[in-house]
Enzyme design. Structure first.
Site, PDB file in Angstrom:
ATOM      1  N   HIS A 126      -0.185  -1.572   6.221  1.00  0.00           N
ATOM      2  CA  HIS A 126       0.066  -0.710   7.367  1.00  0.00           C
ATOM      3  C   HIS A 126       0.765  -1.472   8.499  1.00  0.00           C
ATOM      4  CE1 HIS A 126      -2.578   3.007   6.407  1.00  0.00           C
ATOM      5  NE2 HIS A 126      -2.303   2.344   5.301  1.00  0.00           N
ATOM      6  N   ASP A 143       0.879  -1.173   0.000  1.00  0.00           N
ATOM      7  CA  ASP A 143       0.000   0.000   0.000  1.00  0.00           C
ATOM      8  C   ASP A 143       0.916   1.222   0.000  1.00  0.00           C
ATOM      9  OD1 ASP A 143      -1.885   1.974   0.408  1.00  0.00           O
ATOM     10  OD2 ASP A 143      -2.338   1.391   2.469  1.00  0.00           O
ATOM     11  N   GLU A 184      -0.233  10.474   0.612  1.00  0.00           N
ATOM     12  CA  GLU A 184      -1.598   9.956   0.748  1.00  0.00           C
ATOM     13  C   GLU A 184      -1.884   9.512   2.167  1.00  0.00           C
ATOM     14  OE1 GLU A 184      -4.765   6.693   0.481  1.00  0.00           O
ATOM     15  OE2 GLU A 184      -2.746   6.699   1.335  1.00  0.00           O
ATOM     16  N   GLU A 185      -0.899   8.911   2.810  1.00  0.00           N
ATOM     17  CA  GLU A 185      -1.118   8.328   4.133  1.00  0.00           C
ATOM     18  C   GLU A 185      -1.320   9.373   5.234  1.00  0.00           C
ATOM     19  OE1 GLU A 185      -1.795   5.402   4.448  1.00  0.00           O
ATOM     20  OE2 GLU A 185      -0.752   4.182   2.956  1.00  0.00           O
TER      21      GLU A 185
END
Length: 362
Positions: free
Chosen positions: A323, A179, A213-214
């Protein structure tokens, strides 16, 4: 899918706000395209040869990964940290990280965990942790040694210390940051599939690799304004749920094909775009699975509300344990995502674009 390419993108250093190594790695695989970056570490890869007056489709994936930053250096030499992105506290201790110093050196550290020998009975059973009581140990014994010998400073970023590998016998990729380095590899692969027919494509294709993005889907706010897309495809390394739900309920099963996302916390999909993609998947025999997410978000949330609104198709590669430090995903799922995306682009025409953009309602 070039698995070596995916592996190098996965291994690249790139916590939120520090994505330079990632975009350099991606750019190395995009030399036949028009490539540029901006001040935020967003990377734009444009397909040459398209007609300037044709509609624009943006291929999106974010480059950043969940990581950490040095918040303080204690007198005994351990580092206080803050999170960059959404880790769960109990997944953090007892793993290793790589810190990138201001001089570019990488320093390995261990995220501290109190040995059982020093725990009381309450500590042995408690799951209560606080980021302010979790530290990184680089083997130093004083603040002076951290700064002067190791060269580590407040503000230095760190990422999980994990190296990519591929199990060819079983088609399984192992590594970190799937991710969304899986999505980044999907953009490159999709554009490569279309390159030889670039002069015949019905749209201008722009790969937009978004930073940060995170920490709030920040990069996509910029890329969507720069690209000004008429349509967008967002690739994600989506959390695989096949270990948490029954086979009939799971919507992100590894080795079950590309995940087509209908909704999450950031956006509600364009149903016409979804139907078009599913129709093509059925016609081509591309395995797919549909998802309605109770939580989570993607860059689709920002892209879809840009300009006069942008229809967005979110294609996920089911990835286990996102994550956290370590991930699995399947090569077949990566290829299902890119095969579908490439065909969605090939078969677009004026009528389909008008229908997807809902210009035929009135």
């Amino acid at each position: 899918m070039d698995i070596q390419m995916f592996g190098q993108i996965s291994d690249a250093f790139g916590p939120s706000g520090f994505e330079e190594d990632v975009i350099r790695t991606i750019a190395g695989y995009c030399k036949k395209y028009q490539v540029e970056n901006d001040a935020m570490n967003n990377l734009y890869v444009r397909m040459p040869g398209a007609k300037e007056d044709s509609p624009v489709i943006q291929l999106d994936a974010h480059t950043d990964e969940c990581g950490f930053m040095v918040q303080t250096i204690h007198d005994n030499g351990v580092l206080g940290i803050i999170m960059l992105g959404g880790f769960i506290i109990t997944n953090i201790p007892a793993h290793t990280v790589l810190i990138r110093t201001k001089r570019g050196k990488r320093v390995r550290g261990i995220i501290t965990s109190k040995p059982i020998h020093f725990m009381n009975s309450k500590e042995r059973t408690s799951q209560e942790l606080d980021i302010e009581r979790i530290y990184v140990d680089i083997g130093a014994t004083s603040r002076k040694e951290v700064e002067e010998v190791f060269g580590v400073s407040v503000g230095d970023p760190m990422m999980p210390d994990v190296s990519f590998s591929y199990d060819e016998d079983h088609g399984i990729c192992f590594g970190k940051a799937f991710d969304n380095r899986a999505g980044c590899a999907c953009i490159v692969d999709t554009m490569d599939q279309l390159y030889e027919e670039r002069d015949r494509l019905p749209v201008q294709v722009v790969g937009a690799f978004a930073a940060q993005e995170e920490v709030g889907t920040r990069g996509a706010m910029v890329t969507a304004q720069v690209v000004k897309p008429d349509l967008a495809i967002v690739f994600e390394g989506s959390p695989s749920d096949d270990f948490y739900f029954s086979a009939s309920q799971a919507q992100g099963r590894m080795k079950s094909g590309v995940q087509i996302r209908r909704m999450d916390n950031s956006y509600i999909s364009n149903p016409v775009f979804i139907d078009y993609a599913i129709e093509l998947a059925k016609k081509l025999g591309i395995p797919y699975q549909e998802a309605v997410r109770r939580g989570g978000s993607t860059n689709a949330g920002k892209i879809s509300v840009t300009g006069k609104a942008v229809p967005v198709l979110v294609l996920g590669v089911p990835s286990r344990y996102v994550h956290t430090h370590y991930n699995f995903c399947a090569k077949d799922d990566l290829e299902a995502a890119t095969k579908l995306a490439a065909q969605v682009i090939r078969e677009l025409d004026k009528e389909k674009l008008q229908r997807i953009c809902r210009q035929d309602i009135l």
